[in-house]
Structures are given as C-alpha cells and as structure tokens.
Design a protein around this motif. Structure first.
Motif, PDB file in Angstrom:
ATOM      1  N   GLU A  38       0.847  -1.319  -0.079  1.00 37.27           N
ATOM      2  CA  GLU A  38      -0.154  -0.240  -0.183  1.00 37.27           C
ATOM      3  C   GLU A  38       0.887   1.222  -0.002  1.00 37.27           C
ATOM      4  N   GLN A  39       0.867   2.045  -1.002  1.00 35.11           N
ATOM      5  CA  GLN A  39       1.711   3.119  -1.125  1.00 35.11           C
ATOM      6  C   GLN A  39       0.863   4.528  -0.712  1.00 35.11           C
ATOM      7  N   ILE A  40       1.534   5.195   0.108  1.00 40.02           N
ATOM      8  CA  ILE A  40       0.885   6.440   0.654  1.00 40.02           C
ATOM      9  C   ILE A  40       0.981   7.557  -0.476  1.00 40.02           C
ATOM     10  N   LYS A  41      -0.233   7.882  -1.046  1.00 38.95           N
ATOM     11  CA  LYS A  41      -0.414   8.793  -1.865  1.00 38.95           C
ATOM     12  C   LYS A  41       0.591  10.039  -1.913  1.00 38.95           C
ATOM     13  N   GLY A  42       1.271  10.590  -2.616  1.00 42.66           N
ATOM     14  CA  GLY A  42       1.868  11.794  -2.632  1.00 42.66           C
ATOM     15  C   GLY A  42       3.426  11.633  -2.028  1.00 42.66           C
ATOM     16  N   GLY A  46       5.298   3.456   2.410  1.00 45.41           N
ATOM     17  CA  GLY A  46       4.143   2.766   2.135  1.00 45.41           C
ATOM     18  C   GLY A  46       4.162   1.418   3.126  1.00 45.41           C
ATOM     19  N   PHE A  47       3.556   0.502   2.911  1.00 48.28           N
ATOM     20  CA  PHE A  47       3.562  -0.542   4.131  1.00 48.28           C
ATOM     21  C   PHE A  47       2.838  -1.985   3.328  1.00 48.28           C
ATOM     22  N   MET A  48       3.405  -3.084   3.826  1.00 51.16           N
ATOM     23  CA  MET A  48       2.648  -4.352   3.536  1.00 51.16           C
ATOM     24  C   MET A  48       1.530  -4.385   4.075  1.00 51.16           C
ATOM     25  N   LYS A  49       0.560  -5.199   3.537  1.00 50.38           N
ATOM     26  CA  LYS A  49      -0.868  -5.220   4.284  1.00 50.38           C
ATOM     27  C   LYS A  49      -1.502  -6.501   3.821  1.00 50.38           C
ATOM     28  N   LYS A  50      -2.102  -7.051   4.757  1.00 48.17           N
ATOM     29  CA  LYS A  50      -2.911  -8.480   4.523  1.00 48.17           C
ATOM     30  C   LYS A  50      -4.136  -8.316   5.471  1.00 48.17           C
ATOM     31  N   THR A  51      -5.294  -8.750   4.862  1.00 49.54           N
ATOM     32  CA  THR A  51      -6.633  -8.802   5.819  1.00 49.54           C
ATOM     33  C   THR A  51      -6.981 -10.345   5.755  1.00 49.54           C
ATOM     34  N   VAL A  99     -16.739 -14.927  13.745  1.00 50.45           N
ATOM     35  CA  VAL A  99     -15.469 -14.596  12.780  1.00 50.45           C
ATOM     36  C   VAL A  99     -15.017 -13.184  12.981  1.00 50.45           C
ATOM     37  N   LEU A 100     -13.830 -12.885  13.027  1.00 54.07           N
ATOM     38  CA  LEU A 100     -13.129 -11.656  13.399  1.00 54.07           C
ATOM     39  C   LEU A 100     -12.359 -11.236  12.003  1.00 54.07           C
ATOM     40  N   CYS A 101     -12.200 -10.000  11.602  1.00 53.95           N
ATOM     41  CA  CYS A 101     -11.434  -9.682  10.594  1.00 53.95           C
ATOM     42  C   CYS A 101     -10.198  -8.892  11.418  1.00 53.95           C
ATOM     43  N   TYR A 102      -9.035  -9.244  10.852  1.00 53.49           N
ATOM     44  CA  TYR A 102      -7.823  -8.783  11.295  1.00 53.49           C
ATOM     45  C   TYR A 102      -7.275  -8.199  10.332  1.00 53.49           C
ATOM     46  N   GLU A 103      -6.669  -7.036  10.206  1.00 48.77           N
ATOM     47  CA  GLU A 103      -6.003  -6.200   9.182  1.00 48.77           C
ATOM     48  C   GLU A 103      -4.483  -6.021   9.835  1.00 48.77           C
ATOM     49  N   TYR A 104      -3.565  -6.716   9.112  1.00 50.29           N
ATOM     50  CA  TYR A 104      -2.165  -6.358   9.537  1.00 50.29           C
ATOM     51  C   TYR A 104      -1.386  -5.479   8.490  1.00 50.29           C
ATOM     52  N   HIS A 105      -0.615  -4.797   9.284  1.00 46.46           N
ATOM     53  CA  HIS A 105       0.403  -3.680   8.413  1.00 46.46           C
ATOM     54  C   HIS A 105       1.870  -3.970   8.797  1.00 46.46           C
ATOM     55  N   GLU A 158      -1.626   5.538  17.645  1.00 53.10           N
ATOM     56  CA  GLU A 158      -1.942   5.914  16.355  1.00 53.10           C
ATOM     57  C   GLU A 158      -0.867   5.348  15.024  1.00 53.10           C
ATOM     58  N   HIS A 159      -1.571   4.972  14.012  1.00 57.96           N
ATOM     59  CA  HIS A 159      -0.621   4.494  12.953  1.00 57.96           C
ATOM     60  C   HIS A 159       0.008   5.387  12.378  1.00 57.96           C
ATOM     61  N   PRO A 160       1.296   5.539  12.226  1.00 54.93           N
ATOM     62  CA  PRO A 160       2.147   6.505  11.773  1.00 54.93           C
ATOM     63  C   PRO A 160       2.118   7.090  10.283  1.00 54.93           C
ATOM     64  N   LEU A 161       1.508   6.160   9.622  1.00 58.68           N
ATOM     65  CA  LEU A 161       0.893   6.782   8.133  1.00 58.68           C
ATOM     66  C   LEU A 161      -0.241   7.010   7.803  1.00 58.68           C
ATOM     67  N   LEU A 162      -1.249   6.502   8.733  1.00 58.68           N
ATOM     68  CA  LEU A 162      -2.652   6.602   8.231  1.00 58.68           C
ATOM     69  C   LEU A 162      -3.281   7.640   9.512  1.00 58.68           C
ATOM     70  N   GLY A 163      -2.463   7.799  10.494  1.00 55.98           N
ATOM     71  CA  GLY A 163      -3.212   8.549  11.405  1.00 55.98           C
ATOM     72  C   GLY A 163      -4.427   7.916  12.126  1.00 55.98           C
ATOM     73  N   GLN A 164      -4.596   6.438  12.267  1.00 56.04           N
ATOM     74  CA  GLN A 164      -5.752   5.945  12.714  1.00 56.04           C
ATOM     75  C   GLN A 164      -5.324   5.225  13.970  1.00 56.04           C
ATOM     76  N   PRO A 165      -6.295   4.917  15.068  1.00 52.21           N
ATOM     77  CA  PRO A 165      -5.894   4.021  15.966  1.00 52.21           C
ATOM     78  C   PRO A 165      -5.573   2.614  15.509  1.00 52.21           C
ATOM     79  N   PHE A 166      -4.475   2.068  15.954  1.00 49.22           N
ATOM     80  CA  PHE A 166      -4.194   0.604  15.659  1.00 49.22           C
ATOM     81  C   PHE A 166      -3.441   0.099  16.898  1.00 49.22           C
ATOM     82  N   PHE A 167      -3.450  -1.187  16.952  1.00 50.91           N
ATOM     83  CA  PHE A 167      -2.942  -2.053  17.741  1.00 50.91           C
ATOM     84  C   PHE A 167      -1.405  -2.167  17.322  1.00 50.91           C
TER      85      PHE A 167
END
Length: 222
Positions: A38-42, A46-51, A99-105, A158-167
């Motif tokens: 996932e590339q951060i626009k501009g 970026g980071f690797m991602k898997k759901t 069933v849980l949805c995990y999103e890994y970065h 906070e996610h350093p690239l997305l600014g959203q709460p993450f574990f």
C-alpha cells in the motif's frame, strides 16, 4: 587463530526493508495468500498489508457475535484450514460462533531501524475490538508470557502513516529474538530474508501464520 565472525546485525535500513518486502510480495503473489503493498499517495512511503478472517469461539468476546450464513460464506479456504488447526477435530466448526477480521500492516520504523507490525481487529459488523478482547484472542501459547513480560509490548497507538488508531507489537524486544536467529543463519552461511524470519516469529502471536514456503523460497536481497 581463526578470524572472529562479525555478529549479524539486527537492524536494517529502509532500502533493505523495501527489498525484503518486494521479495516477500513476489512469493505472496505466487501462492496467492493476500499480501499487498500500500503506497501512501504523494509520498515515497508505504507498507505491506494483509486482511484475514479468523474464526474464534464466542467465549473470547464479551459480546457474542453469532455466526450467520453470511459469516460462513465469507470463510475462505485458508480460514477453514485455520478452523481445523485451531480446534483439532471435526467438531471445530460447531464450536465456532464468531468470525473476526484482522488487518495487518508491516511498516518500517526509522526510530528503531526495524520492521513493526501494526494491526486492527473487528467483528464482521464493523465493531472494533477493545484491547481486552485483543488480549483474549492472543494465541494461548504466548498470552501468559506477554502479560508477564518480557515483551510487555501489545499496545494501542496511532498508525504513523494513516493517523488512525491501531494495535501494535512494540519493537523494543526485536533484537532479543532476532539476534539468535540471525547469528545461527550466519554460522551456517545462510542468507535469510529479514522480513520472513521476523514475521515468522511475531506473526503467530496475533494469529498471523507464515507458510513454510516463505522460508524455503524467499531469498535475501542482494
């Protein structure tokens, strides 16, 4: 007198991180296990991602999320395999109620000069899991050791690239488990892909298993 072998470095620069990820992603595309970049626009970041959809027993959640037909239809072949591994028997499916949805970065940390694993988790209706619920879903083989130390690292920030709460699994103890693995590889004159070795260790703590083929098929960057 034999020359002393230089100890393997537990750190890597950003370029090496990106090359390791590139080789990792090439194999992921071959085996179709869902990793992407996932590339951060501009930016150049970026980071690797898997759901991943993970079936669990409802007892790990204070609020039961009953398994519906939609939940069952969303289970992938990999998830069904996880069900069998998780419960070790044909009775497994009957015991699964959520069933849980995990999103890994997977991100690069400039401060620590190592990769860091961020993740978030929710039920299929979109309700985020609390830290308590995430702790309840940590693999039993690791839960007690994590809560007592020596990791002391499962936190929310906070996610350093997305600014959203993450574990996240804090990287402060990375050297502790990576150094023996890298030293052994060096002693055996083997070149390993840092991301593969690292993720194979930290991933299973939070239900992220890395297929063995990564260790045998993914090379180290030149």
């Amino acid at each position: 007198m034999a020359a002393e072998r230089n100890p393997a470095s537990c750190y890597l620069d950003e370029r090496t991180f990106q090359l390791c990820c590139q080789l990792f992603l090439q194999h992921s595309e071959t085996i179709q296990d869902g990793w992407s970049w996932e590339q951060i626009k501009g930016t150049d970041e970026g980071f690797m991602k898997k759901t991943l959809l993970i079936p669990v027993k409802s007892s790990v959640l204070p609020k039961t999320h009953e398994c519906s037909m939609q939940d069952e239809n969303m289970l992938t072949d990999d998830t069904q395999a996880n069900v069998e591994d998780e419960t070790a028997g044909v009775q497994a499916v009957c015991e699964i109620h959520a069933v849980l949805c995990y999103e890994y970065h997977v991100l690069y940390s400039f401060s620590y000069q190592i990769p860091v694993l961020y993740f978030r988790a929710s039920t299929l209706d979109g309700r985020p899991l609390s830290l308590e619920e995430v702790w309840g879903n940590v693999h039993p083989n690791y839960r007690q050791r994590l809560q007592q130390g020596p990791w002391d690292t499962l936190t929310q920030q906070e996610h350093p690239l997305l600014g959203q709460p993450f574990f996240m699994l804090h990287p402060c103890r990375t050297e502790e488990f990576m150094k023996p693995a890298l030293d052994l590889a060096q002693a055996e004159n083997k070149r390993v892909n840092y991301i593969v070795t690292w993720l194979s260790v930290v991933g299973p703590v939070i239900r992220l298993d890395i297929p063995l083929s990564y260790s045998t098929e993914v090379s180290a960057p030149d």
